[in-house]
Motif scaffolding. Sequence first.
Motif, short mmCIF file in Angstrom:
data_model
loop_
_atom_site.label_atom_id
_atom_site.label_comp_id
_atom_site.label_asym_id
_atom_site.label_seq_id
_atom_site.Cartn_x
_atom_site.Cartn_y
_atom_site.Cartn_z
N ASP A 26 0.84 -1.21 0.00
CA ASP A 26 0.00 0.00 0.00
C ASP A 26 0.86 1.25 0.00
OD1 ASP A 26 -2.22 -1.64 0.10
OD2 ASP A 26 -2.56 -1.37 2.26
N GLN A 27 1.91 1.26 0.82
CA GLN A 27 2.77 2.43 0.91
C GLN A 27 3.55 2.67 -0.38
OE1 GLN A 27 4.90 3.51 4.36
NE2 GLN A 27 3.64 2.34 5.78
N LEU A 28 4.04 1.58 -0.96
CA LEU A 28 4.77 1.73 -2.23
C LEU A 28 3.83 2.20 -3.34
CD1 LEU A 28 6.95 -1.49 -2.02
CD2 LEU A 28 7.82 0.86 -2.01
N ARG A 29 2.63 1.65 -3.36
CA ARG A 29 1.64 2.05 -4.38
C ARG A 29 1.32 3.53 -4.24
NH1 ARG A 29 -2.10 -0.60 -2.61
NH2 ARG A 29 -1.72 -2.60 -3.63
N GLU A 30 1.11 3.99 -3.01
CA GLU A 30 0.81 5.40 -2.77
C GLU A 30 1.98 6.29 -3.21
OE1 GLU A 30 -0.57 8.42 0.86
OE2 GLU A 30 0.20 6.41 1.32
N ALA A 31 3.19 5.84 -2.92
CA ALA A 31 4.37 6.62 -3.31
C ALA A 31 4.47 6.73 -4.84
CB ALA A 31 5.63 5.99 -2.74
N ILE A 32 4.10 5.65 -5.54
CA ILE A 32 4.11 5.68 -7.01
C ILE A 32 3.01 6.62 -7.52
CG2 ILE A 32 3.69 4.31 -9.09
CD1 ILE A 32 4.98 1.93 -7.57
N ASP A 33 1.79 6.47 -6.96
CA ASP A 33 0.67 7.28 -7.40
C ASP A 33 0.92 8.77 -7.18
OD1 ASP A 33 -0.72 5.04 -8.17
OD2 ASP A 33 -1.93 4.92 -6.35
N LYS A 34 1.63 9.12 -6.11
CA LYS A 34 1.88 10.53 -5.80
C LYS A 34 3.17 11.06 -6.42
CE LYS A 34 -0.87 10.76 -1.59
NZ LYS A 34 -0.92 11.10 -0.14
N GLY A 35 3.82 10.22 -7.22
CA GLY A 35 5.00 10.67 -7.95
C GLY A 35 6.28 10.69 -7.17
N ARG A 36 6.30 10.08 -5.98
CA ARG A 36 7.56 10.01 -5.23
C ARG A 36 8.54 9.07 -5.93
NH1 ARG A 36 4.25 8.72 0.09
NH2 ARG A 36 3.06 10.65 0.27
N PHE A 37 7.97 8.05 -6.57
CA PHE A 37 8.75 7.21 -7.47
C PHE A 37 8.16 7.41 -8.87
CE2 PHE A 37 8.96 4.61 -3.46
CZ PHE A 37 10.29 4.88 -3.19
N LYS A 38 8.91 8.04 -9.74
CA LYS A 38 8.38 8.40 -11.05
C LYS A 38 8.53 7.25 -12.04
CE LYS A 38 9.12 13.30 -10.29
NZ LYS A 38 7.70 13.50 -9.93
N GLU A 39 7.90 7.40 -13.21
CA GLU A 39 7.97 6.37 -14.24
C GLU A 39 9.42 6.04 -14.56
OE1 GLU A 39 5.70 7.33 -17.69
OE2 GLU A 39 4.05 8.18 -16.52
N GLY A 40 9.70 4.75 -14.59
CA GLY A 40 11.06 4.31 -14.90
C GLY A 40 12.00 4.33 -13.72
N ALA A 41 11.55 4.88 -12.58
CA ALA A 41 12.43 4.97 -11.41
C ALA A 41 12.61 3.60 -10.76
CB ALA A 41 11.85 5.95 -10.39
N LYS A 42 13.76 3.42 -10.18
CA LYS A 42 14.05 2.17 -9.46
C LYS A 42 13.53 2.28 -8.03
CE LYS A 42 17.86 -0.90 -8.15
NZ LYS A 42 19.34 -1.11 -8.19
#
Length: 262
Positions: A26-42
């Motif tokens: 859930d936390q990782l998904r939220e971080a992706i959705d909010k752009g903390r991890f951007k497309e292509g980011a590791k």
Amino acid sequence: MAALPSGVLGTLDPTSDRAVFRQIADQLREAIDKGRFKEGAKLPSEAELTDHFGVSRMTVRNSLSVLQSEGLVSSEHGRGVFVRPRPPVRRLASDRFARRHREQGKSAFTVEAEAAGSRPEVDSLEVREERATPDISARLGSVRKVLARRRRYLLDGKPVETAVSYLPLDIARDTPIAEPNPGPGGIYARLEELGHQLDHFEEEVRARMPAPDEVKALRLASGVPVIHLVRTAYDTEGRAVEVCDTVMSADAYVLAYQLPAN
């Protein structure tokens, strides 16, 4: 081991009845959705996540598996887990078959690819005469034989869509439509040159999980569904002149529609 940047991921809730690996997902998904991890980011490594959350490596792997099954991330052996790109192509239904594109010698896919800033390609092309299936026959007005045009579409070298066009044989046989390259503007331009002025299209759209051959053809990651679209083209006389059966990688497209309000 270096700590993760502050605010990127939170902590676990020990009072929650939600499984720990799902809390992490859930936390990782939220971080992706909010752009903390951007497309292509590791994403942080298994070791970093294990240290941050104070859990076992297996728990972290289970969390990452959840995200992979949702199509949010992909794993690259020896490199890590990366955020999958978001849909690059906006498919605007009200514009993609506009006559002006055909008059410019462009297919709908070419127009959409150019708008997305991508390089369009077509491969796995096959053109042949065959007996119509009951469904295709019914859509084309009880025809028995059709010309089938099978192809795969790629953007910047990545497969995103497969399509098969079925046309009544009495229309398509011994015409440029039966050639591998039908010419500028594609088969719709050729149909209109043959006297079948296009009037309207009808589309049926549904989402589903892919068949094994579709996973292979589109190189789909685990958990990525497909969009299955069947389109029928009609001329001004009301005759169905083509049925196109299309399967699209759902993470490669946004389907956009403009609908009248009156």
